[in-house]
Design a protein around this motif. Structure first.
Motif, short mmCIF file in Angstrom:
data_model
loop_
_atom_site.label_atom_id
_atom_site.label_comp_id
_atom_site.label_asym_id
_atom_site.label_seq_id
_atom_site.Cartn_x
_atom_site.Cartn_y
_atom_site.Cartn_z
N ASP A 124 0.84 -1.20 0.00
CA ASP A 124 0.00 0.00 0.00
C ASP A 124 0.88 1.25 0.00
O ASP A 124 1.68 1.45 0.92
N GLU A 125 0.76 2.08 -1.03
CA GLU A 125 1.55 3.32 -1.09
C GLU A 125 1.19 4.24 0.07
O GLU A 125 1.99 5.08 0.48
N GLN A 126 -0.03 4.07 0.62
CA GLN A 126 -0.51 4.91 1.71
C GLN A 126 -0.37 4.21 3.06
O GLN A 126 -1.09 4.54 4.00
N ILE A 138 -1.08 1.05 -5.44
CA ILE A 138 0.02 0.11 -5.20
C ILE A 138 1.33 0.90 -5.14
O ILE A 138 1.51 1.85 -5.91
N CYS A 139 2.24 0.51 -4.27
CA CYS A 139 3.57 1.12 -4.24
C CYS A 139 4.32 0.69 -5.51
O CYS A 139 4.60 -0.49 -5.71
N LEU A 140 4.65 1.67 -6.34
CA LEU A 140 5.24 1.36 -7.65
C LEU A 140 6.74 1.07 -7.56
O LEU A 140 7.37 0.72 -8.56
N SER A 141 7.31 1.18 -6.37
CA SER A 141 8.72 0.82 -6.19
C SER A 141 8.87 -0.58 -5.60
O SER A 141 10.00 -1.05 -5.42
N SER A 142 7.76 -1.23 -5.28
CA SER A 142 7.84 -2.53 -4.62
C SER A 142 8.03 -3.66 -5.63
O SER A 142 7.14 -3.96 -6.43
N LEU A 177 4.21 8.69 -2.70
CA LEU A 177 4.19 9.15 -1.30
C LEU A 177 5.31 8.55 -0.45
O LEU A 177 5.86 9.22 0.41
N CYS A 178 5.63 7.26 -0.69
CA CYS A 178 6.55 6.58 0.22
C CYS A 178 7.98 7.07 -0.03
O CYS A 178 8.27 7.68 -1.06
N PRO A 179 8.91 6.83 0.92
CA PRO A 179 10.28 7.36 0.76
C PRO A 179 10.93 6.93 -0.56
O PRO A 179 11.60 7.74 -1.22
N GLU A 180 10.70 5.70 -0.99
CA GLU A 180 11.31 5.21 -2.23
C GLU A 180 10.67 5.87 -3.46
O GLU A 180 11.37 6.37 -4.33
N CYS A 181 9.34 5.89 -3.49
CA CYS A 181 8.63 6.47 -4.65
C CYS A 181 8.84 7.97 -4.75
O CYS A 181 8.88 8.53 -5.85
N SER A 182 8.99 8.63 -3.61
CA SER A 182 9.11 10.10 -3.65
C SER A 182 10.45 10.56 -4.23
O SER A 182 10.63 11.74 -4.51
ZN LIG Z 1 6.14 3.55 -2.95
#
Ligand SMILES: [Zn+2]
Length: 338
Positions: A124-126, A138-142, A177-182
């Motif tokens: 979850d990106e959130q 979805i977290c796009l870096s996962s 939003l997440c540290p990786e995606c940002s």
């Molecule tokens: Zn992410």
């Protein structure tokens, strides 16, 4: 209105098990005689995945019922294309009574996770946020998320015996939003995710379809923030593989539907995707007919009510359960024939 494009498609949601026979009859006796030759089935996680039973959604389709749908489609030369939502639309609210559909919400609130995030909260990106706008992504870096998603795609294309899959990717408001995606721009995030899924689909000889809204800019087009993006993701249009087919959806009325020209200029093949309002649909189709430079494959009519609901309204005149079913049905009758 004369529609001479090769493809006449419609989006239908995965039928509830109690309505499978109505939907089969609908395909055979309503859609086929009116020239429909493509059904994009909005499955999401509503299939009995054997690779990942933990993601099953509400009343998931059995393989046996998929084969029944395939049989009636084959008999009528209709291409059956499975559809998932593989960025946003990972949560929402059910209709009452529940028909398995999850709708996004235009308020910041807590909602119900669809199969993937219910089973894998880490995707979850959130993650950690109790209340979100519209729907989760979805977290796009996962890498783990992508691996699961690719296994689901393989299984769905296999059981649907499909050479195409629609992977959604519309109305994403919560990416990056997440540290990786940002660390990445929205356009880089979205384009690298979609391109890598497309490469995966191509390895088994398939074609990928997506919704086009994240590739358009609200500022440049005048479209609203559902039909276009206001967070810079539109730059991804120049980063995506041109073999992806874009489903250009618009539900409001505009003087110009410039996305049709924008996608042509960018070198994409597209499908025109209207919805329930007849006047808006006609304005959109009229513009499309006039601005087709050979890049339009056809129409992909959207519905977003239960497929059984629509079937029972159009076959037997039953009153629809969802507030928009009546208008959707009337527009389909008006445009494609009673
Ligand atoms: Zn992410």
């Amino acid at each position: 209105m004369e529609l001479s494009w090769e493809t006449r498609g419609i989006v239908l949601t995965s039928p509830l098990s109690e309505e499978i026979d109505d939907v089969i009859k609908f395909i055979d006796e309503y859609l086929a005689p009116r020239g429909f030759n493509m059904i994009v089935m909005q499955v999401r996680y509503r299939y009995q995945f054997s690779s990942h039973p933990e993601v099953w959604g509400y009343d998931p389709l059995s393989a046996e019922n998929v084969k029944k749908l395939l049989e009636v489609c084959r008999k009528n030369n209709i291409k059956l294309v499975p559809k998932m939502n593989l960025i946003g639309h990972q949560s929402g609210f059910h209709n009452e009574p529940t028909d398995g559909i999850l709708h996004g919400h235009n308020t910041v609130s807590s909602d119900i996770c669809d199969g993937l995030l219910r089973a894998y909260p880490d995707f979850d990106e959130q993650r950690g946020l109790k209340e979100i706008l519209y729907s989760r992504s979805i977290c796009l870096s996962s890498r783990e998320a992508k691996a699961v998603v690719c296994e689901l795609i393989d299984e769905l294309m296999d059981v649907f015996e499909a050479d195409m899959i629609h992977i959604g990717c519309d109305e994403v408001f919560n990416a990056g939003l997440c540290p990786e995606c940002s660390k990445k721009s929205r356009s880089e995030l979205i384009s690298s995710w979609i391109n890598s899924i497309n490469e995966h689909v191509k390895r088994s000889g398939g074609t990928t379809l997506i919704w086009g809204d994240r590739l358009l800019s609200t500022k440049d087009t005048g479209y609203n923030r559902w039909e276009a993006s206001d967070d810079g993701s539109d730059i991804a249009i120049d980063m995506l593989s041109k073999d992806i087919i874009i489903c250009d959806w618009h539900y409001d009325k505009y003087e110009k539907y410039e996305s049709i020209d924008i996608f042509a200029k960018a070198g994409f093949r597209i499908m025109i995707s209207p919805w329930r309002d007849k006047a808006n649909l006609e304005a959109f189709l009229d513009y499309a007919i006039k601005h087709d430079i050979g890049h339009i494959n056809g129409v992909l009519m959207t519905t977003w009510c239960g497929s059984g609901d629509l079937a029972k309204r159009l076959l037997y005149g039953e009153k629809g359960r969802w507030l928009h079913t009546e208008q959707i049905a009337t527009t389909i009758e008006d445009v494609f024939g009673k």
